[in-house]
Write a protein that holds these residues in place. Structure first.
Motif, mmCIF file in Angstrom:
data_model
loop_
_atom_site.group_PDB
_atom_site.id
_atom_site.type_symbol
_atom_site.label_atom_id
_atom_site.label_comp_id
_atom_site.label_asym_id
_atom_site.label_seq_id
_atom_site.Cartn_x
_atom_site.Cartn_y
_atom_site.Cartn_z
ATOM 1 N N UNK A 1 0.779 -1.339 -0.159
ATOM 2 C CA UNK A 1 0.101 0.066 0.011
ATOM 3 C C UNK A 1 0.871 1.265 0.121
ATOM 4 N N UNK A 2 2.181 1.131 -0.151
ATOM 5 C CA UNK A 2 3.074 2.323 -0.242
ATOM 6 C C UNK A 2 2.771 2.893 -1.412
ATOM 7 N N UNK A 3 2.364 4.045 -1.349
ATOM 8 C CA UNK A 3 2.055 5.092 -2.748
ATOM 9 C C UNK A 3 3.215 5.380 -3.591
ATOM 10 N N UNK A 4 4.224 5.958 -2.764
ATOM 11 C CA UNK A 4 5.524 6.318 -3.446
ATOM 12 C C UNK A 4 7.027 5.714 -2.929
ATOM 13 N N UNK A 5 7.551 5.012 -4.056
ATOM 14 C CA UNK A 5 8.780 4.435 -3.680
ATOM 15 C C UNK A 5 9.830 4.952 -4.740
ATOM 16 N N UNK A 6 10.989 5.178 -4.311
ATOM 17 C CA UNK A 6 12.010 5.738 -5.107
ATOM 18 C C UNK A 6 13.245 4.770 -4.966
ATOM 19 N N UNK A 7 13.842 4.492 -6.237
ATOM 20 C CA UNK A 7 14.822 3.440 -6.369
ATOM 21 C C UNK A 7 16.291 4.367 -6.748
ATOM 22 N N UNK A 8 17.318 3.788 -6.037
ATOM 23 C CA UNK A 8 18.673 4.756 -6.496
ATOM 24 C C UNK A 8 19.720 3.819 -6.773
ATOM 25 N N UNK A 9 20.486 4.065 -7.479
ATOM 26 C CA UNK A 9 21.838 3.397 -7.823
ATOM 27 C C UNK A 9 22.719 4.564 -8.035
ATOM 28 N N UNK A 10 23.763 4.516 -7.048
ATOM 29 C CA UNK A 10 24.559 5.873 -6.991
ATOM 30 C C UNK A 10 25.887 5.500 -8.000
ATOM 31 N N UNK A 11 26.793 6.559 -8.151
ATOM 32 C CA UNK A 11 27.854 6.652 -8.829
ATOM 33 C C UNK A 11 27.661 6.365 -10.520
ATOM 34 N N UNK A 12 26.727 7.196 -10.933
ATOM 35 C CA UNK A 12 26.508 7.267 -12.360
ATOM 36 C C UNK A 12 27.283 8.488 -13.160
ATOM 37 N N UNK A 13 28.293 8.890 -12.731
ATOM 38 C CA UNK A 13 28.964 10.087 -13.101
ATOM 39 C C UNK A 13 29.787 9.481 -14.395
ATOM 40 N N UNK A 14 29.580 9.714 -15.410
ATOM 41 C CA UNK A 14 30.048 9.097 -16.642
ATOM 42 C C UNK A 14 30.889 10.120 -17.615
ATOM 43 N N UNK A 15 31.870 10.674 -16.622
ATOM 44 C CA UNK A 15 32.767 11.594 -17.324
ATOM 45 C C UNK A 15 34.013 11.207 -18.001
ATOM 46 N N UNK A 16 34.331 9.750 -17.577
ATOM 47 C CA UNK A 16 35.394 8.921 -17.892
ATOM 48 C C UNK A 16 35.202 7.550 -17.860
ATOM 49 N N UNK A 17 35.780 6.710 -18.620
ATOM 50 C CA UNK A 17 35.732 5.230 -18.754
ATOM 51 C C UNK A 17 34.385 4.822 -18.895
#
Length: 80
Positions: free
Chosen positions: A43-59
């Motif tokens: 019944x939770x109406x809002x859920x946020x998923x995160x995955x860190x370290x998406x800084x794609x400036x190299x490699x």
């Protein structure tokens, strides 16, 4: 109730595999996706998923492959 929603011990092995929880590369995000599904079902109406370290400036090639490996299977499981 929240403790019941967070207890994934009753999930079948097939479900854990679907979310990639038994795979080292996708286990953390897979657990988030499985818990998100269980929270919405509770019944939770809002859920946020995160995955860190998406800084794609190299490699780019290496990092995008690694991130894809971590999130592709869990997201597929959540959408299924």
């Amino acid at each position: 109730d929240l403790p019941k929603a967070l207890d994934v011990s009753s999930e079948k092995k097939e479900t854990l595999d679907l979310y990639g929880i038994n795979d080292r590369a996708s286990a953390d995000f897979g657990r988030q996706c499985l818990l998100a599904r269980r929270l919405v079902e509770a019944g939770v109406r809002f859920v946020e998923l995160t995955h860190g370290n998406w800084d794609q400036h190299r490699n780019l090639k290496g990092d995008l492959e690694r991130h894809g490996e971590a999130i592709d299977k869990p997201i597929t499981g959540l959408l299924a």
